[in-house]
Write a protein that holds these residues in place. Sequence first.
Motif, PDB file in Angstrom:
ATOM      1  N   THR A 285      20.259 -18.916  -4.714  1.00  0.00           N
ATOM      2  CA  THR A 285      18.783 -18.890  -4.670  1.00  0.00           C
ATOM      3  C   THR A 285      18.369 -18.386  -3.225  1.00  0.00           C
ATOM      4  OG1 THR A 285      18.677 -20.621  -6.176  1.00  0.00           O
ATOM      5  CG2 THR A 285      16.540 -20.024  -4.969  1.00  0.00           C
ATOM      6  N   PHE A 286      17.751 -17.170  -3.298  1.00  0.00           N
ATOM      7  CA  PHE A 286      17.522 -16.399  -1.875  1.00  0.00           C
ATOM      8  C   PHE A 286      15.830 -16.546  -1.557  1.00  0.00           C
ATOM      9  CE2 PHE A 286      21.260 -14.229  -3.614  1.00  0.00           C
ATOM     10  CZ  PHE A 286      22.039 -14.074  -2.670  1.00  0.00           C
ATOM     11  N   PHE A 287      15.875 -16.849  -0.251  1.00  0.00           N
ATOM     12  CA  PHE A 287      14.341 -16.568   0.105  1.00  0.00           C
ATOM     13  C   PHE A 287      14.330 -16.020   1.476  1.00  0.00           C
ATOM     14  CE2 PHE A 287      16.363 -20.516   1.994  1.00  0.00           C
ATOM     15  CZ  PHE A 287      15.974 -20.589   3.257  1.00  0.00           C
ATOM     16  N   ASN A 288      13.139 -15.833   1.768  1.00  0.00           N
ATOM     17  CA  ASN A 288      12.816 -14.974   3.300  1.00  0.00           C
ATOM     18  C   ASN A 288      12.820 -16.044   4.424  1.00  0.00           C
ATOM     19  OD1 ASN A 288      11.633 -13.752   5.518  1.00  0.00           O
ATOM     20  ND2 ASN A 288      10.339 -12.399   4.288  1.00  0.00           N
TER      21      ASN A 288
ATOM     22  N   VAL B 296      18.303  -8.026  -4.140  1.00  0.00           N
ATOM     23  CA  VAL B 296      17.524  -9.269  -3.571  1.00  0.00           C
ATOM     24  C   VAL B 296      16.640  -8.821  -2.599  1.00  0.00           C
ATOM     25  CG1 VAL B 296      17.676 -11.586  -2.383  1.00  0.00           C
ATOM     26  CG2 VAL B 296      18.894 -10.939  -4.322  1.00  0.00           C
ATOM     27  N   GLU B 297      17.047  -7.840  -1.528  1.00  0.00           N
ATOM     28  CA  GLU B 297      16.297  -7.579  -0.480  1.00  0.00           C
ATOM     29  C   GLU B 297      14.870  -6.407  -0.974  1.00  0.00           C
ATOM     30  OE1 GLU B 297      17.854  -5.691   2.795  1.00  0.00           O
ATOM     31  OE2 GLU B 297      19.656  -6.794   2.790  1.00  0.00           O
ATOM     32  N   THR B 298      15.177  -5.930  -1.863  1.00  0.00           N
ATOM     33  CA  THR B 298      14.017  -5.111  -2.619  1.00  0.00           C
ATOM     34  C   THR B 298      13.139  -6.192  -3.380  1.00  0.00           C
ATOM     35  OG1 THR B 298      15.118  -4.656  -4.918  1.00  0.00           O
ATOM     36  CG2 THR B 298      15.603  -3.093  -3.085  1.00  0.00           C
ATOM     37  N   LEU B 299      13.333  -7.150  -3.684  1.00  0.00           N
ATOM     38  CA  LEU B 299      12.384  -8.035  -4.460  1.00  0.00           C
ATOM     39  C   LEU B 299      11.846  -9.013  -3.457  1.00  0.00           C
ATOM     40  CD1 LEU B 299      14.580  -9.100  -7.410  1.00  0.00           C
ATOM     41  CD2 LEU B 299      12.904  -7.376  -7.479  1.00  0.00           C
ATOM     42  N   LEU B 300      12.450  -9.261  -2.326  1.00  0.00           N
ATOM     43  CA  LEU B 300      11.844 -10.046  -1.150  1.00  0.00           C
ATOM     44  C   LEU B 300      10.594  -9.211  -0.411  1.00  0.00           C
ATOM     45  CD1 LEU B 300      14.607 -12.350   0.120  1.00  0.00           C
ATOM     46  CD2 LEU B 300      12.593 -13.086  -1.386  1.00  0.00           C
TER      47      LEU B 300
ATOM     48  N   TYR C  16      10.207 -18.804   5.727  1.00  0.00           N
ATOM     49  CA  TYR C  16      10.172 -20.325   5.206  1.00  0.00           C
ATOM     50  C   TYR C  16      11.385 -20.849   6.004  1.00  0.00           C
ATOM     51  CZ  TYR C  16       7.537 -18.299   1.454  1.00  0.00           C
ATOM     52  OH  TYR C  16       6.583 -17.977   1.183  1.00  0.00           O
ATOM     53  N   LYS C  17      11.167 -22.047   6.434  1.00  0.00           N
ATOM     54  CA  LYS C  17      12.337 -22.846   7.038  1.00  0.00           C
ATOM     55  C   LYS C  17      13.476 -23.321   6.248  1.00  0.00           C
ATOM     56  CE  LYS C  17       9.164 -24.196  10.814  1.00  0.00           C
ATOM     57  NZ  LYS C  17       8.364 -25.695  11.372  1.00  0.00           N
ATOM     58  N   SER C  18      13.104 -23.582   4.954  1.00  0.00           N
ATOM     59  CA  SER C  18      14.111 -23.905   3.936  1.00  0.00           C
ATOM     60  C   SER C  18      13.787 -23.360   2.572  1.00  0.00           C
ATOM     61  CB  SER C  18      14.034 -25.502   3.851  1.00  0.00           C
ATOM     62  OG  SER C  18      12.994 -26.008   3.333  1.00  0.00           O
ATOM     63  N   ILE C  19      14.831 -23.578   1.788  1.00  0.00           N
ATOM     64  CA  ILE C  19      14.812 -23.376   0.300  1.00  0.00           C
ATOM     65  C   ILE C  19      13.954 -24.189  -0.524  1.00  0.00           C
ATOM     66  CG2 ILE C  19      16.887 -24.788  -0.359  1.00  0.00           C
ATOM     67  CD1 ILE C  19      15.778 -21.351  -1.913  1.00  0.00           C
ATOM     68  N   ASP C  20      13.748 -25.393  -0.031  1.00  0.00           N
ATOM     69  CA  ASP C  20      12.738 -26.155  -0.445  1.00  0.00           C
ATOM     70  C   ASP C  20      11.347 -25.841  -0.409  1.00  0.00           C
ATOM     71  OD1 ASP C  20      14.818 -27.821  -1.471  1.00  0.00           O
ATOM     72  OD2 ASP C  20      14.764 -29.192   0.222  1.00  0.00           O
ATOM     73  N   GLU C  21      11.029 -25.155   0.941  1.00  0.00           N
ATOM     74  CA  GLU C  21       9.511 -24.708   1.219  1.00  0.00           C
ATOM     75  C   GLU C  21       9.333 -23.550   0.603  1.00  0.00           C
ATOM     76  OE1 GLU C  21       7.379 -23.025   5.193  1.00  0.00           O
ATOM     77  OE2 GLU C  21       9.059 -24.221   5.401  1.00  0.00           O
ATOM     78  N   ALA C  22      10.341 -22.433   0.095  1.00  0.00           N
ATOM     79  CA  ALA C  22      10.038 -21.463  -0.358  1.00  0.00           C
ATOM     80  C   ALA C  22       9.799 -21.843  -1.858  1.00  0.00           C
ATOM     81  CB  ALA C  22      11.362 -20.571  -0.381  1.00  0.00           C
ATOM     82  N   ILE C  23      10.655 -22.821  -2.415  1.00  0.00           N
ATOM     83  CA  ILE C  23      10.433 -23.135  -3.839  1.00  0.00           C
ATOM     84  C   ILE C  23       8.993 -23.995  -4.063  1.00  0.00           C
ATOM     85  CG2 ILE C  23      11.186 -24.895  -5.677  1.00  0.00           C
ATOM     86  CD1 ILE C  23      13.937 -24.308  -4.664  1.00  0.00           C
TER      87      ILE C  23
ATOM     88  N   TYR D 251      10.728 -16.893  -3.987  1.00  0.00           N
ATOM     89  CA  TYR D 251      12.275 -16.806  -3.918  1.00  0.00           C
ATOM     90  C   TYR D 251      12.857 -16.154  -5.158  1.00  0.00           C
ATOM     91  CZ  TYR D 251      11.878 -20.491  -7.575  1.00  0.00           C
ATOM     92  OH  TYR D 251      11.362 -21.269  -8.528  1.00  0.00           O
ATOM     93  N   VAL D 252      14.092 -15.656  -5.152  1.00  0.00           N
ATOM     94  CA  VAL D 252      14.625 -14.828  -5.936  1.00  0.00           C
ATOM     95  C   VAL D 252      15.879 -15.879  -6.503  1.00  0.00           C
ATOM     96  CG1 VAL D 252      16.144 -12.810  -6.068  1.00  0.00           C
ATOM     97  CG2 VAL D 252      14.161 -12.784  -4.785  1.00  0.00           C
ATOM     98  N   ILE D 253      15.963 -15.875  -7.833  1.00  0.00           N
ATOM     99  CA  ILE D 253      16.931 -16.164  -8.560  1.00  0.00           C
ATOM    100  C   ILE D 253      18.057 -15.381  -8.895  1.00  0.00           C
ATOM    101  CG2 ILE D 253      17.512 -17.850 -10.733  1.00  0.00           C
ATOM    102  CD1 ILE D 253      14.106 -17.826 -10.614  1.00  0.00           C
TER     103      ILE D 253
END
Length: 95
Positions: A20-23, A91-95, A27-34, A39-41
Amino acid sequence: MSYTKISLFGERKGVGTFETFFNTGKYKSIDEAIKINDYVIVDFVKDDKGIIYFEIKHSQRQNESIYHRLNIQRPICGIDVSDDVVCCEIVETLL
């Protein structure tokens, strides 16, 4: 074509069966992005013939999947670096 989600490496932290990718600039954490739903799955999936792919999609557009066929179909020690690079580029193109 239909795809079935699979997990090649067992339980993972995050949403996807691969990653799971995020910017990290936003965001400081994956939890914040979720929590924000940004995020990208990346899931492992296989088709009806047993061919394994990455299925890549943004959390806000889950009906729009991008598929990448894995170069190494039986990854024993992890994903081939070429597959990992392609995945990250998508993933970069989607974020």
